[in-house]
Design an enzyme around this catalytic site. Sequence first.
Site, short mmCIF file in Angstrom:
data_model
loop_
_atom_site.label_atom_id
_atom_site.label_comp_id
_atom_site.label_asym_id
_atom_site.label_seq_id
_atom_site.Cartn_x
_atom_site.Cartn_y
_atom_site.Cartn_z
N ASP A 11 0.90 -1.18 0.05
CA ASP A 11 -0.03 0.09 0.07
C ASP A 11 0.77 1.16 -0.02
OD1 ASP A 11 -1.50 -2.29 0.43
OD2 ASP A 11 -2.93 -1.02 1.81
N HIS A 59 -0.69 4.85 -0.13
CA HIS A 59 -1.43 5.69 0.55
C HIS A 59 -0.71 7.18 0.65
CE1 HIS A 59 -4.28 3.30 2.32
NE2 HIS A 59 -3.47 2.57 3.07
N ASP A 63 -4.65 0.71 -2.98
CA ASP A 63 -4.49 1.69 -1.86
C ASP A 63 -3.42 2.87 -2.15
OD1 ASP A 63 -6.57 0.82 -0.59
OD2 ASP A 63 -5.64 0.20 1.32
N ASN A 111 -9.28 -1.05 -1.63
CA ASN A 111 -10.53 -0.77 -1.06
C ASN A 111 -10.30 0.78 -0.99
OD1 ASN A 111 -8.28 -1.19 1.28
ND2 ASN A 111 -10.05 -0.21 2.54
N HIS A 112 -9.38 1.63 -0.87
CA HIS A 112 -9.53 3.09 -0.97
C HIS A 112 -10.05 3.54 -2.11
CE1 HIS A 112 -8.02 4.32 3.14
NE2 HIS A 112 -7.70 2.88 3.36
N HIS A 161 -2.87 -4.27 2.17
CA HIS A 161 -4.00 -4.20 3.03
C HIS A 161 -3.81 -4.16 4.36
CE1 HIS A 161 -8.48 -3.66 3.54
NE2 HIS A 161 -8.55 -4.79 4.13
#
Length: 239
Positions: A21, A23, A50, A76-77, A188
Site C-alpha cells: 500500500d 497511501h 490503496d 479498498n480506498h 491491505h
Amino acid sequence: MMQIIQYFERNNWGRDFAVGDIHGHFTRLQKALDDAGFDPLTDRLFSVGDLVDRGPECQSVLEWLAKPWFHPVQGNHEDIAIRCARGNPIDEGIYSRNGGDWFMAMDYRHRQEFGAAFEALPTAIEVETRQGLIGIVHADCPVADWSDLETELLLNRVARDRAMWSRGRIESEDRTGVSGIRAVVVGHTPLRRPAVLGNVWHIDTGGWLPDGSGHFTLLNLDSLEAIPPVAPKLQWESA
C-alpha cells in the site's frame, strides 16, 4: 472500462517488482525505487492498490498512473473513492478518519476525473515470470483455485469485496494457499515485515505510516526475494 483481470507477459528485459500500500507517499516510494536501482526503461512496478488517502501526495496519483511502468490493482480506498464520485452512499465520517478528506474536498469535476481513473484499474493482475504465473489482488484471493477467480469476480459481489477488503486469511493464519498459481501477492494489512501464508505473500510493511516507522517492501516477482532483504514471517505480525 475496468478489466477484471489484467495480464502481463514475461519481462525479458528487466525486473518486475510488487509493492504494498502506498497511501499518498509517492516521494517515499520513489526513494525506495531509487535505492533498489529501479530502471524505468526496463523494470516494471506492480502495486497492490490503496494508492491514496492518509498521505500528503494523493493528488500525484494521476501522474503515477500515467507512468508506463506502473501497474496497480484497485484497493479498498480506490473502491470508496469510486463510490463517492458516483454519489453512492458512503459513511463520510469513516472515510474522513481513513484519510479521505482530500477527495471529498474536491469539486465535482475533479472527483469524476480521479474516480474514473480508479475505476479503470483491474481487480486483479497476472504477471508471467520465468518461474510461473504470479497473481496480485489488494487484500485476499477469494477462491481456492486461481482459475476460478475471474468468474467469481464477475458474478459474485461478495468475492470482489473479499478481494479488496478481507483480512480473514492473515488474521486466521490460514496457510492453505491458492492452487493454480505460483504465488499471490497482497497488501491491505500493515505488518512489520512480509508474511507468507501458503503461497500468499503479504507485503504491506507500512511505508506510508505517518511516523515513518514502516518501509516499502519491493518484492521481486521472479525470485520472490524482498528488498530490503528480510526473512519473511510465517504468521501475522501487525505493525
